[in-house]
Design a protein around this motif. Structure first.
Motif, PDB file in Angstrom:
ATOM      1  N   GLU A  57       0.617  -1.064  -0.004  1.00 55.44           N
ATOM      2  CA  GLU A  57       0.061  -0.181  -0.010  1.00 55.44           C
ATOM      3  C   GLU A  57       0.758   1.150  -0.021  1.00 55.44           C
ATOM      4  N   ALA A  58       2.017   1.312   0.467  1.00 56.86           N
ATOM      5  CA  ALA A  58       3.141   2.134   0.311  1.00 56.86           C
ATOM      6  C   ALA A  58       3.346   2.591  -0.918  1.00 56.86           C
ATOM      7  N   LEU A  59       3.263   1.847  -1.920  1.00 57.00           N
ATOM      8  CA  LEU A  59       3.595   2.135  -3.582  1.00 57.00           C
ATOM      9  C   LEU A  59       2.433   1.883  -4.289  1.00 57.00           C
ATOM     10  N   PRO A  60       1.362   2.769  -4.269  1.00 54.75           N
ATOM     11  CA  PRO A  60       0.304   2.689  -4.944  1.00 54.75           C
ATOM     12  C   PRO A  60       0.503   2.824  -6.424  1.00 54.75           C
ATOM     13  N   LEU A  61      -0.378   2.077  -7.367  1.00 62.56           N
ATOM     14  CA  LEU A  61      -0.129   1.787  -8.727  1.00 62.56           C
ATOM     15  C   LEU A  61      -0.507   3.244  -9.548  1.00 62.56           C
ATOM     16  N   THR A  62       0.428   3.409 -10.558  1.00 64.72           N
ATOM     17  CA  THR A  62       0.263   4.566 -11.228  1.00 64.72           C
ATOM     18  C   THR A  62      -1.137   4.193 -12.010  1.00 64.72           C
ATOM     19  N   GLU A  63      -1.609   5.387 -12.679  1.00 58.73           N
ATOM     20  CA  GLU A  63      -2.810   5.187 -13.689  1.00 58.73           C
ATOM     21  C   GLU A  63      -2.212   4.305 -14.887  1.00 58.73           C
ATOM     22  N   ALA A  64      -1.093   4.547 -15.248  1.00 54.63           N
ATOM     23  CA  ALA A  64      -0.917   3.746 -16.356  1.00 54.63           C
ATOM     24  C   ALA A  64      -0.640   2.244 -16.167  1.00 54.63           C
ATOM     25  N   GLN A  65      -0.094   1.760 -14.797  1.00 48.65           N
ATOM     26  CA  GLN A  65      -0.252   0.617 -14.467  1.00 48.65           C
ATOM     27  C   GLN A  65      -1.448  -0.151 -14.129  1.00 48.65           C
ATOM     28  N   ARG A  66      -2.507   0.773 -13.664  1.00 50.06           N
ATOM     29  CA  ARG A  66      -3.791   0.413 -13.337  1.00 50.06           C
ATOM     30  C   ARG A  66      -4.557   0.041 -14.631  1.00 50.06           C
ATOM     31  N   GLU A  68      -2.940  -0.701 -17.413  1.00 50.88           N
ATOM     32  CA  GLU A  68      -2.547  -2.064 -18.103  1.00 50.88           C
ATOM     33  C   GLU A  68      -3.166  -3.467 -17.380  1.00 50.88           C
ATOM     34  N   ILE A  69      -3.162  -3.435 -15.982  1.00 53.38           N
ATOM     35  CA  ILE A  69      -3.736  -4.343 -15.459  1.00 53.38           C
ATOM     36  C   ILE A  69      -5.268  -4.728 -15.822  1.00 53.38           C
ATOM     37  N   LEU A  70      -5.910  -3.471 -16.028  1.00 55.58           N
ATOM     38  CA  LEU A  70      -7.314  -3.651 -16.624  1.00 55.58           C
ATOM     39  C   LEU A  70      -7.222  -4.307 -18.073  1.00 55.58           C
ATOM     40  N   ARG A  71      -6.321  -3.650 -18.867  1.00 56.96           N
ATOM     41  CA  ARG A  71      -6.413  -4.363 -20.254  1.00 56.96           C
ATOM     42  C   ARG A  71      -5.989  -5.857 -20.394  1.00 56.96           C
ATOM     43  N   ARG A  72      -4.912  -6.334 -19.497  1.00 58.25           N
ATOM     44  CA  ARG A  72      -4.841  -7.628 -19.449  1.00 58.25           C
ATOM     45  C   ARG A  72      -5.837  -8.381 -19.089  1.00 58.25           C
ATOM     46  N   SER A  73      -6.548  -7.931 -17.832  1.00 57.92           N
ATOM     47  CA  SER A  73      -7.558  -8.546 -17.482  1.00 57.92           C
ATOM     48  C   SER A  73      -8.702  -8.925 -18.487  1.00 57.92           C
ATOM     49  N   GLU A  74      -9.036  -7.682 -19.101  1.00 58.41           N
ATOM     50  CA  GLU A  74     -10.137  -7.732 -20.010  1.00 58.41           C
ATOM     51  C   GLU A  74      -9.674  -8.752 -21.455  1.00 58.41           C
ATOM     52  N   ALA A  75      -8.412  -8.567 -21.757  1.00 56.62           N
ATOM     53  CA  ALA A  75      -8.059  -9.505 -22.810  1.00 56.62           C
ATOM     54  C   ALA A  75      -8.052 -11.109 -22.298  1.00 56.62           C
ATOM     55  N   HIS A  76      -7.945 -11.347 -21.032  1.00 57.70           N
ATOM     56  CA  HIS A  76      -8.024 -12.743 -20.446  1.00 57.70           C
ATOM     57  C   HIS A  76      -9.477 -13.234 -20.596  1.00 57.70           C
TER      58      HIS A  76
END
Length: 97
Positions: A57-66, A68-76
């Motif tokens: 929690e001390a290293l929150p995701l950047t908007e770009a990382q968020r 990318e995670i969403l893109r990969r999840s949707e692709a899967h």
């Protein structure tokens, strides 16, 4: 230099836990730390990395990382049949090295 201060503080805690906190960070020059063997410095880096990993929690995701995670999840979700098991992925990577 200000970004370096937290790193040095953690490093000093790992090197000299007997020092009272807060301690004078100038009491251990970086040149002394750099004189440690590679194995000793790697051990410290490993301990620092573990301490960071224990507080994600001390290293929150950047908007770009968020995104990318969403893109990969949707692709899967769209093509789950294209996924491969982790052990197979690791084996492919090992063979490619």
């Amino acid at each position: 230099m200000a970004d370096f201060v937290p790193f040095v503080r953690i490093l000093l805690l790992a090197l000299a836990p007997e020092l009272p906190y807060p301690f004078n960070m100038a009491s251990i020059p970086i040149s002394d730390i750099l004189r440690l063997s590679v194995a000793e410095r790697l051990k410290i880096v490993g301990e620092i990395w573990e301490s960071i990993a224990s507080e994600p929690e001390a290293l929150p995701l950047t908007e770009a990382q968020r995104k990318e995670i969403l893109r990969r999840s949707e692709a899967h979700k769209a093509r789950p049949q294209e996924a491969i098991p982790l052990d197979e992925a690791i084996e492919r990577i090992r063979r490619s090295l």
